[in-house]
Design a protein around this motif. Structure first.
Motif, short mmCIF file in Angstrom:
data_model
loop_
_atom_site.label_atom_id
_atom_site.label_comp_id
_atom_site.label_asym_id
_atom_site.label_seq_id
_atom_site.Cartn_x
_atom_site.Cartn_y
_atom_site.Cartn_z
N ASP A 155 0.81 -1.22 0.00
CA ASP A 155 0.00 0.00 0.00
C ASP A 155 0.85 1.27 0.00
OD1 ASP A 155 -2.28 -1.53 -0.05
OD2 ASP A 155 -2.68 -1.34 2.09
N GLU A 156 2.11 1.15 0.34
CA GLU A 156 3.02 2.31 0.37
C GLU A 156 3.89 2.36 -0.89
OE1 GLU A 156 2.14 4.05 2.89
OE2 GLU A 156 1.05 2.36 3.73
N ALA A 157 3.63 1.46 -1.86
CA ALA A 157 4.52 1.32 -3.02
C ALA A 157 4.01 2.06 -4.25
CB ALA A 157 4.71 -0.15 -3.34
N ALA A 158 4.97 2.50 -5.05
CA ALA A 158 4.71 3.11 -6.35
C ALA A 158 5.88 2.77 -7.27
CB ALA A 158 4.53 4.62 -6.22
N VAL A 159 5.70 3.03 -8.55
CA VAL A 159 6.67 2.63 -9.56
C VAL A 159 6.95 3.79 -10.50
CG1 VAL A 159 7.11 0.99 -11.43
CG2 VAL A 159 5.77 0.28 -9.45
N CYS A 160 8.21 3.95 -10.89
CA CYS A 160 8.58 4.95 -11.89
C CYS A 160 7.90 4.61 -13.21
CB CYS A 160 10.10 4.98 -12.07
SG CYS A 160 10.63 6.07 -13.42
N GLU A 161 7.13 5.53 -13.73
CA GLU A 161 6.40 5.29 -14.97
C GLU A 161 7.34 5.08 -16.15
OE1 GLU A 161 3.58 8.00 -17.65
OE2 GLU A 161 2.68 7.41 -15.72
N TYR A 162 8.32 5.95 -16.28
CA TYR A 162 9.26 5.83 -17.40
C TYR A 162 10.01 4.51 -17.36
CZ TYR A 162 12.99 6.72 -20.68
OH TYR A 162 13.87 6.61 -21.73
N CYS A 163 10.52 4.16 -16.21
CA CYS A 163 11.33 2.95 -16.09
C CYS A 163 10.50 1.68 -16.26
CB CYS A 163 12.09 2.94 -14.77
SG CYS A 163 13.35 4.25 -14.70
N GLY A 204 8.17 1.36 -18.38
CA GLY A 204 8.15 1.21 -19.83
C GLY A 204 9.49 0.77 -20.37
N ALA A 205 10.55 1.38 -19.89
CA ALA A 205 11.89 1.08 -20.39
C ALA A 205 12.29 -0.36 -20.10
CB ALA A 205 12.92 2.04 -19.76
N PHE A 206 11.81 -0.93 -19.00
CA PHE A 206 12.14 -2.30 -18.64
C PHE A 206 11.04 -3.29 -19.01
CE2 PHE A 206 15.29 -0.01 -16.23
CZ PHE A 206 16.40 -0.84 -16.33
N GLY A 207 10.03 -2.82 -19.75
CA GLY A 207 9.00 -3.70 -20.28
C GLY A 207 8.07 -4.31 -19.26
N VAL A 208 7.81 -3.59 -18.18
CA VAL A 208 6.96 -4.15 -17.12
C VAL A 208 5.69 -3.33 -16.87
CG1 VAL A 208 8.88 -5.35 -16.00
CG2 VAL A 208 8.29 -3.02 -15.28
N THR A 209 5.33 -2.47 -17.81
CA THR A 209 4.15 -1.62 -17.63
C THR A 209 2.90 -2.45 -17.35
OG1 THR A 209 5.12 0.06 -19.07
CG2 THR A 209 2.74 0.17 -18.71
N GLU A 210 2.74 -3.54 -18.05
CA GLU A 210 1.56 -4.38 -17.87
C GLU A 210 1.55 -5.03 -16.47
OE1 GLU A 210 -0.47 -8.30 -19.88
OE2 GLU A 210 0.53 -6.86 -21.21
N SER A 211 2.71 -5.49 -16.02
CA SER A 211 2.80 -6.09 -14.68
C SER A 211 2.46 -5.07 -13.60
CB SER A 211 4.20 -6.64 -14.43
OG SER A 211 4.49 -7.69 -15.30
N VAL A 212 2.92 -3.85 -13.79
CA VAL A 212 2.64 -2.78 -12.83
C VAL A 212 1.14 -2.48 -12.80
CG1 VAL A 212 3.02 -0.34 -12.31
CG2 VAL A 212 4.96 -1.80 -12.94
N ALA A 213 0.54 -2.39 -13.98
CA ALA A 213 -0.90 -2.14 -14.06
C ALA A 213 -1.68 -3.29 -13.43
CB ALA A 213 -1.32 -1.93 -15.51
N ASP A 214 -1.29 -4.52 -13.73
CA ASP A 214 -1.96 -5.69 -13.15
C ASP A 214 -1.85 -5.71 -11.63
OD1 ASP A 214 -2.63 -6.52 -15.72
OD2 ASP A 214 -1.10 -8.10 -15.80
N ALA A 215 -0.73 -5.20 -11.12
CA ALA A 215 -0.52 -5.15 -9.67
C ALA A 215 -1.32 -4.03 -9.01
CB ALA A 215 0.96 -4.98 -9.35
N GLY A 216 -1.85 -3.11 -9.82
CA GLY A 216 -2.64 -2.01 -9.28
C GLY A 216 -1.82 -0.94 -8.58
N LEU A 217 -0.53 -0.86 -8.93
CA LEU A 217 0.34 0.13 -8.30
C LEU A 217 0.27 1.46 -9.03
CD1 LEU A 217 3.47 -2.07 -7.59
CD2 LEU A 217 1.75 -1.29 -5.95
N ASP A 218 0.41 2.53 -8.28
CA ASP A 218 0.48 3.86 -8.86
C ASP A 218 1.84 4.03 -9.53
OD1 ASP A 218 -2.01 4.64 -7.89
OD2 ASP A 218 -1.17 5.42 -6.03
#
Length: 118
Positions: free
Chosen positions: A70-78, A80-94
């Motif tokens: 609940d305290e976690a977030a992810v760099c949006e640019y990175c 994408g750069a590391f190909g994990v945008t879908e995983s981040v979205a699936d995880a529901g992280l900001d």
């Protein structure tokens, strides 16, 4: 009251990277468990790769991750750069994109956060 931004930069390649991740998660949990403290957990750079692994219930550190999720977030640019945008979205992280697509570390410092990198 302490405020910290815990930034995971370690990738998923080595045993040392795993150690840095676990230390970051443990630090985030310590802040979360201490009344009055505020901790943010930011996955940045190669650290964004951890999201797909940590959301897997079979991962050894899944429960530790869930304790601070609940305290976690992810760099949006990175992400994408590391190909994990879908995983981040699936995880529901900001995602954070305050400064050219990245989290603004300067803003965190200005807001009184100690920045700790792993």
């Amino acid at each position: 009251m302490a405020r910290a931004a815990i930034v995971v930069l370690a990738g998923t390649d080595t045993h040392a990277d795993t150690g840095r991740l676990v230390n970051a998660l443990e630090t985030a949990r310590e802040f979360a468990e201490t009344d009055g403290d505020e901790g943010l957990l930011i996955f940045d750079g190669a650290g964004t790769q951890w999201i797909a692994e940590l959301t897997d219930p079979d991962n050894e550190y899944h429960d530790l991750y869930r304790s601070v999720r609940d305290e976690a977030a992810v760099c949006e640019y990175c992400a994408g750069a590391f190909g994990v945008t879908e995983s981040v979205a699936d995880a529901g992280l900001d995602t954070l994109d305050d400064h050219d697509g990245h989290p603004s570390i300067r803003s965190l410092v200005e807001e009184g956060y100690e920045v700790i990198t792993f």
